[in-house]
Each structure stands twice: as C-alpha cells, then as structure tokens.
Scaffold this motif. Sequence first.
Motif, PDB file in Angstrom:
ATOM      1  N   ARG A   1      67.545  76.073 106.174  1.00 38.82           N
ATOM      2  CA  ARG A   1      68.174  77.301 106.668  1.00 38.82           C
ATOM      3  C   ARG A   1      67.415  78.538 106.200  1.00 38.82           C
ATOM      4  NH1 ARG A   1      74.580  77.300 105.963  1.00 38.82           N
ATOM      5  NH2 ARG A   1      74.085  79.521 105.951  1.00 38.82           N
ATOM      6  N   GLU A   2      67.109  79.429 107.152  1.00 35.98           N
ATOM      7  CA  GLU A   2      66.311  80.604 106.843  1.00 35.98           C
ATOM      8  C   GLU A   2      67.052  81.579 105.924  1.00 35.98           C
ATOM      9  OE1 GLU A   2      66.724  79.350 109.865  1.00 35.98           O
ATOM     10  OE2 GLU A   2      64.711  78.867 110.603  1.00 35.98           O
ATOM     11  N   ASP A   3      68.389  81.676 106.053  1.00 34.46           N
ATOM     12  CA  ASP A   3      69.131  82.589 105.184  1.00 34.46           C
ATOM     13  C   ASP A   3      69.079  82.111 103.734  1.00 34.46           C
ATOM     14  OD1 ASP A   3      70.701  80.384 105.923  1.00 34.46           O
ATOM     15  OD2 ASP A   3      72.578  81.519 105.945  1.00 34.46           O
ATOM     16  N   HIS A   4      69.126  80.786 103.530  1.00 36.29           N
ATOM     17  CA  HIS A   4      68.987  80.258 102.172  1.00 36.29           C
ATOM     18  C   HIS A   4      67.594  80.557 101.619  1.00 36.29           C
ATOM     19  CE1 HIS A   4      72.430  77.049 102.471  1.00 36.29           C
ATOM     20  NE2 HIS A   4      72.848  78.292 102.584  1.00 36.29           N
ATOM     21  N   THR A   5      66.577  80.411 102.458  1.00 36.66           N
ATOM     22  CA  THR A   5      65.209  80.690 102.017  1.00 36.66           C
ATOM     23  C   THR A   5      65.070  82.131 101.546  1.00 36.66           C
ATOM     24  OG1 THR A   5      64.172  79.004 103.410  1.00 36.66           O
ATOM     25  CG2 THR A   5      62.811  80.877 102.797  1.00 36.66           C
ATOM     26  N   LEU A   6      65.522  83.083 102.357  1.00 37.37           N
ATOM     27  CA  LEU A   6      65.425  84.493 101.974  1.00 37.37           C
ATOM     28  C   LEU A   6      66.230  84.777 100.715  1.00 37.37           C
ATOM     29  CD1 LEU A   6      65.656  86.246 105.456  1.00 37.37           C
ATOM     30  CD2 LEU A   6      63.697  86.290 103.909  1.00 37.37           C
ATOM     31  N   GLY A   7      67.413  84.213 100.646  1.00 41.56           N
ATOM     32  CA  GLY A   7      68.241  84.423  99.461  1.00 41.56           C
ATOM     33  C   GLY A   7      67.600  83.870  98.204  1.00 41.56           C
ATOM     34  N   ASN A   8      67.045  82.662  98.278  1.00 38.14           N
ATOM     35  CA  ASN A   8      66.437  82.052  97.096  1.00 38.14           C
ATOM     36  C   ASN A   8      65.207  82.807  96.631  1.00 38.14           C
ATOM     37  OD1 ASN A   8      68.368  80.042  96.999  1.00 38.14           O
ATOM     38  ND2 ASN A   8      67.128  78.532  98.089  1.00 38.14           N
ATOM     39  N   ILE A   9      64.383  83.279  97.569  1.00 39.30           N
ATOM     40  CA  ILE A   9      63.204  84.057  97.171  1.00 39.30           C
ATOM     41  C   ILE A   9      63.628  85.326  96.454  1.00 39.30           C
ATOM     42  CG2 ILE A   9      61.221  85.364  98.033  1.00 39.30           C
ATOM     43  CD1 ILE A   9      61.041  83.255 100.309  1.00 39.30           C
ATOM     44  N   SER A  10      64.638  85.996  96.978  1.00 43.74           N
ATOM     45  CA  SER A  10      65.085  87.241  96.346  1.00 43.74           C
ATOM     46  C   SER A  10      65.714  86.986  94.981  1.00 43.74           C
ATOM     47  CB  SER A  10      66.076  87.981  97.250  1.00 43.74           C
ATOM     48  OG  SER A  10      67.297  87.276  97.369  1.00 43.74           O
ATOM     49  N   LEU A  11      66.286  85.803  94.793  1.00 48.88           N
ATOM     50  CA  LEU A  11      66.957  85.510  93.524  1.00 48.88           C
ATOM     51  C   LEU A  11      65.994  85.447  92.347  1.00 48.88           C
ATOM     52  CD1 LEU A  11      69.703  82.927  94.515  1.00 48.88           C
ATOM     53  CD2 LEU A  11      70.066  85.113  93.355  1.00 48.88           C
ATOM     54  N   ILE A  12      64.743  85.039  92.572  1.00 42.60           N
ATOM     55  CA  ILE A  12      63.844  84.972  91.408  1.00 42.60           C
ATOM     56  C   ILE A  12      63.556  86.366  90.868  1.00 42.60           C
ATOM     57  CG2 ILE A  12      62.862  82.751  92.060  1.00 42.60           C
ATOM     58  CD1 ILE A  12      60.282  84.240  92.867  1.00 42.60           C
ATOM     59  N   VAL A  13      63.673  87.399  91.709  1.00 41.04           N
ATOM     60  CA  VAL A  13      63.561  88.778  91.208  1.00 41.04           C
ATOM     61  C   VAL A  13      64.756  89.084  90.302  1.00 41.04           C
ATOM     62  CG1 VAL A  13      63.465  91.202  91.841  1.00 41.04           C
ATOM     63  CG2 VAL A  13      62.247  89.515  93.220  1.00 41.04           C
ATOM     64  N   ARG A  14      65.929  88.657  90.728  1.00 32.53           N
ATOM     65  CA  ARG A  14      67.121  88.856  89.889  1.00 32.53           C
ATOM     66  C   ARG A  14      66.973  88.155  88.550  1.00 32.53           C
ATOM     67  NH1 ARG A  14      73.058  86.065  90.824  1.00 32.53           N
ATOM     68  NH2 ARG A  14      74.059  86.972  88.984  1.00 32.53           N
ATOM     69  N   TYR A  15      66.518  86.901  88.560  1.00 32.49           N
ATOM     70  CA  TYR A  15      66.369  86.156  87.305  1.00 32.49           C
ATOM     71  C   TYR A  15      65.366  86.849  86.376  1.00 32.49           C
ATOM     72  CZ  TYR A  15      68.379  82.511  90.338  1.00 32.49           C
ATOM     73  OH  TYR A  15      69.145  81.801  91.218  1.00 32.49           O
TER      74      TYR A  15
END
Length: 208
Positions: free
Chosen positions: A104-118
């Motif tokens: 799922r593309e929404d999961h992909t975008l969300g996961n990439i952005s999450l490493i910035v949060r971490y």
Amino acid sequence: MMFPLIDRVGPFDAVVLADGDFPSAEAPLELLRQAPCVVCCDGAAVKYPQADVIIGDGDSVPSELRDRLIRIDEQEDNDLTKATRYCVSRGMRRIVYLGATGRREDHTLGNISLIVRYFREMGVQPLMATDYGWFVPVGRSASFASFPGQQVSLFNVSCQRLSSEGLKWNAYPYEQLWQGTLNEAVGDAFSIEADGCYLVYRTYHPKK
C-alpha cells in the motif's frame, strides 16, 4: 558489483522488519543476514520466522511463533513505531528498517516519514533500505560517500538554508516534496549545507 550501503552503513544494533515487500535485492538481504537482532512487525514474522522478537497485536502470528510475541494492542501508533520503541527501550538506537515499502502506497509514505520522527524525537539513528536504495534522515550539514551517476533525492523537513556541492543540480530550501528528487552525484562524495533536518535517498547503482 557496487554496494555502497553495505560498505558504509557501519555497525548497527537491530533490524526492524516491516510487513511490506520482503527484500529481494542483495544489499538489504545482506543487512538482514548481518543483523544482531531482528524485530518483526506482526505479520512479517510469517516471512521471516527466525525473528528474535515479534511486536504487534499477534493476529497474524502463527501459533508456533507466539513464544516470541510481545503483544501491544494500542492503536495510536503503528507496528513500526511499536517495534522502534521496543528497540529504544533496550538501548538499540542504530536501527535498519527493511520491508517498510511496497504494497500500500499510503503505508510506504507513512513509514518513510516516520524515520524522521524517530530521528528527531527518539534519538534513533535510522536507515531504511529498499531493493533500490536507502533513506537516512540528517540534521544540519553533512558529507556523503557516493559515486558518479548515483541517483540522489533530498526531501526538506525543516531547513531554511539548504545547498549542496557534488550534485548535478544545486540544492535549495525546497518547499515541495518533488523539488529535491532525481538529482545525481558527479563524484566520489557530495556535501549538504543545511540548518535543519532533511531526508536523503541514494541508489545502490548508478543510472544506466
């Protein structure tokens, strides 16, 4: 065969394996083989049953693997974040993320952005590897080993000042996600001067 990710990733504490597309390229598979600890996000354990720890609600985990399951039922954060919190709670902050893209593309975008949060909020040193390249979040100015023709994309998070040396097109404080994509290294290294956080993507191989 050139694998700059493997050459330059350095020591890391754990792999977090998400339930996206399982890696098939040699570079991420080598990282999985090197992992001192593999933490699977729930259903990913079906694809990698030798995981050390499984994090999630357990709905997708076969009964024979449940002895390694740490059940976390809260729904505010996704399994990638729950797995990251588990690693941080045990002093593992140099984390490689695999299987976090695809499907799922929404999961992909969300996961990439999450490493910035971490990176910004949890003190994690994250690296997300796919079958084609890898993402790292960076704070302020930095230099990067590279090679001529390596494809490079930059995503501005919080920079008011952003410039580059060693890339085909000079970076600037991008306001849109697409503006920093599809750049290219022209030598063995490039550098970014910045006053904030940004995300760097580099390919394993040069453009053909």
